[in-house]
Design a protein around this motif. Structure first.
Motif, PDB file in Angstrom:
ATOM      1  N   LYS A 310     -63.576   8.345 -19.539  1.00 34.33           N
ATOM      2  CA  LYS A 310     -63.954   7.134 -18.622  1.00 34.33           C
ATOM      3  C   LYS A 310     -64.338   7.412 -17.217  1.00 34.33           C
ATOM      4  CE  LYS A 310     -61.646   3.735 -21.754  1.00 34.33           C
ATOM      5  NZ  LYS A 310     -61.428   4.627 -22.754  1.00 34.33           N
ATOM      6  N   VAL A 311     -65.473   7.249 -17.073  1.00 33.38           N
ATOM      7  CA  VAL A 311     -65.945   7.542 -15.245  1.00 33.38           C
ATOM      8  C   VAL A 311     -65.526   6.428 -14.500  1.00 33.38           C
ATOM      9  CG1 VAL A 311     -67.695   9.259 -16.209  1.00 33.38           C
ATOM     10  CG2 VAL A 311     -68.115   6.655 -15.668  1.00 33.38           C
ATOM     11  N   THR A 312     -64.963   5.426 -15.035  1.00 34.84           N
ATOM     12  CA  THR A 312     -64.418   4.266 -14.116  1.00 34.84           C
ATOM     13  C   THR A 312     -62.912   4.725 -13.720  1.00 34.84           C
ATOM     14  OG1 THR A 312     -63.259   3.419 -16.265  1.00 34.84           O
ATOM     15  CG2 THR A 312     -65.470   2.449 -15.411  1.00 34.84           C
ATOM     16  N   GLN A 313     -62.432   6.008 -14.219  1.00 32.80           N
ATOM     17  CA  GLN A 313     -61.129   6.292 -13.823  1.00 32.80           C
ATOM     18  C   GLN A 313     -61.455   7.387 -12.673  1.00 32.80           C
ATOM     19  OE1 GLN A 313     -59.308   7.988 -17.216  1.00 32.80           O
ATOM     20  NE2 GLN A 313     -58.813   6.151 -18.183  1.00 32.80           N
ATOM     21  N   LYS A 317     -64.427  10.105 -12.467  1.00 32.45           N
ATOM     22  CA  LYS A 317     -65.640   9.891 -11.520  1.00 32.45           C
ATOM     23  C   LYS A 317     -65.748  11.034 -10.552  1.00 32.45           C
ATOM     24  CE  LYS A 317     -67.106   6.654  -8.305  1.00 32.45           C
ATOM     25  NZ  LYS A 317     -66.936   5.030  -7.461  1.00 32.45           N
ATOM     26  N   HIS A 368     -74.469  10.132 -18.943  1.00 29.63           N
ATOM     27  CA  HIS A 368     -74.543  10.051 -17.588  1.00 29.63           C
ATOM     28  C   HIS A 368     -75.365  11.516 -17.189  1.00 29.63           C
ATOM     29  CE1 HIS A 368     -71.295   7.199 -16.919  1.00 29.63           C
ATOM     30  NE2 HIS A 368     -70.757   7.405 -18.107  1.00 29.63           N
TER      31      HIS A 368
END
Length: 481
Positions: A310-313, A317, A368
């Motif tokens: 999860k790139v929200t982490q 990121k 992404h």
């Protein structure tokens, strides 16, 4: 009153081998060339593509002026712009060459229907592919899902007419419609101006495309089968942005390559290998036509359950940003990402290595990466970009298996054995010896000191160990079975 036609240019920014233009000239006394910058239809072009578009439109306008014509520019929804142009000019026909992404197809179909209802001739042509996507079918009548039989069928069955010539003149209108000023569209970067490397590397336009391909045939095509994998060498055509914007047609490429092969039979293998890459471009458009969401949805739905990071982490990121900036700690990956940022282009072998690293070492969703390439590549193509990312991810048609995980160190040592490519794009490592340039973390302290390298300061430590990354990726892949 002389009959007047609008020729609607899109991704066919050339005068030679342009079927829409030639059809209009064959039927009408006056032709108005038009380009419409329609930002309401489909995917917004990335910054690198907009830079190229500006210069390609400039080149096309110059070519038209040499033919006593000019390019009319409009910005807005294409249907509205065409309606306004027809009203201003009294045009009785509109001609264009086809696009194959779903939003463009739906828009163009609606425009054609609306024009015909008003007794306006509306005709479209194939100006960008060797074969229409719907023409290629398996023996059972279905679309192709595997490249090799697609290529064999196309190569065996292809029977092309000669490319169309450049028209002697593009008969101008008496009263020209109003046109936007290209500079007002602000397609070029200003604050900051990040395109210095673009200007150094590229000449844009139809003439530049023809010269680039001629240079490739003269200087590099013989060694292409092996040389194309070595990023330090000028062994590829770098024709992809010219093909994407239609500054040269695949039919022109095919004919020139065939002429070369006939004249150089002993070394024809290089040209044949190159034409196979043109075949991959055709296959990508075949896939896009039959799978319109190729850039956003897994072609193989089994990958819908893949446990992407999860790139929200924060950590993930930062990993994504390090990859984008060429700061992963793996020199061959970083060299490619920096080449991309500087020039708007990346060598194809390195594209595969960099994409594999993002997907399989960092476990970041291929979408992404596809989006980053879309924004930063001058050859960002709706079919090629999406199909190639899905190929690396293992989620696409005829894809590389997910469990095929590139070792970036071995890839660097194999294809950049003397480190010439890395030294150019990662100057922090310029004086590292060949033995360690692709894995500087293994170099003894005295070697690092002599090269002026301080790991973690002048050049980053690897984001992740390859063995750990490989094991993690295979474990995740197991969850999709």
């Amino acid at each position: 009153m002389p009959s007047l036609a609008i020729v609607w240019f899109r991704r066919d920014l050339r005068l030679s081998d342009n079927p829409a233009l030639m059809a209009a000239l064959a039927t009408h006394q006056t032709v108005i060339p038009v380009y419409i910058h329609d930002e309401t239809c489909g995917r917004t072009e990335g910054g690198a593509s907009l830079w190229w578009l500006h210069h390609s439109l400039t080149a096309l306008d110059q070519s038209l002026k040499r033919k006593k014509s000019r390019l009319i520019l409009r910005r807005g929804p294409a249907a509205e712009c065409l309606h306004d142009l027809i009203k201003q000019t009294g045009a009785s026909a509109v001609y264009w060459n086809r696009l194959y992404d779903e939003p463009s197809r739906e828009r163009d179909t609606a425009i054609k229907t609306a024009l015909k209802k008003k007794n306006i001739t509306a005709e479209s042509f194939n100006g960008s592919l060797l074969k229409e996507p719907w023409e290629m079918k398996t023996k059972t009548g279905n679309e192709y899902r595997v490249f090799t039989p697609f290529w064999k069928n196309m190569a065996a069955d292809i029977n092309l007419d000669p490319p169309l010539p450049v028209p002697k003149t593009v008969r101008p209108a008496i009263n020209w419609p109003t046109s936007d000023a290209l500079d007002d569209w602000r397609l070029l970067p200003t604050k900051p101006d990040w395109a210095g490397g673009f200007r150094e590397m590229w000449r844009v336009g139809e003439d530049a495309a023809a010269e680039r391909f001629d240079d490739f045939l003269e200087a590099a095509v013989t060694a292409y089968p092996d040389g194309r994998d070595r990023p330090a060498l000028a062994a590829t055509s770098r024709l992809s942005p010219h093909l994407h914007f239609g500054e040269i047609s695949p039919r022109q490429v095919w004919q020139r390559a065939k002429i070369y092969m006939a004249a150089h039979k002993a070394t024809a293998g290089g040209a044949l290998a190159y034409l196979r890459e043109i075949g991959w471009r055709e296959f990508s458009y075949h896939l896009l036509f039959h799978a319109p969401s190729l850039a956003t949805k897994n072609w193989n739905t089994r990958f819908d359950s893949f446990p992407w990071a999860k790139v929200t982490q924060v950590k993930n990121k930062k990993n994504l940003e390090a990859w984008q900036k060429g700061q992963t700690g793996y020199p061959i990956v970083d060299a490619g990402m920096r080449e991309l940022w500087t020039t708007g282009w990346m060598h194809n072998r390195v594209r595969m290595i960099a994409a594999s690293f993002l997907i399989k070492h960092l476990m970041i969703d291929w979408r992404h990466g596809e989006q980053w390439f879309w924004d930063t590549l001058v050859d960002a193509d709706p079919a090629n970009n999406a199909a190639s990312w899905q190929w690396v991810a293992g989620s696409g048609a005829d894809a590389s298996p997910y469990f095929r995980i590139f070792n970036p160190v071995l890839q660097g040592e194999k294809f950049d054995s003397d480190g010439q490519y890395v030294r150019r794009w990662v100057p922090e490592l310029a004086t590292m010896p060949n033995k360690f340039i692709h894995h500087p973390w293994d170099a003894p302290a005295d070697v690092l000191k002599a090269a002026g390298v301080v790991l973690g300061k002048t050049y980053p430590q690897p984001l992740i160990d390859h063995s750990l990354a490989r094991a993690r990726a295979l474990e995740a892949y197991g969850q999709t079975k």
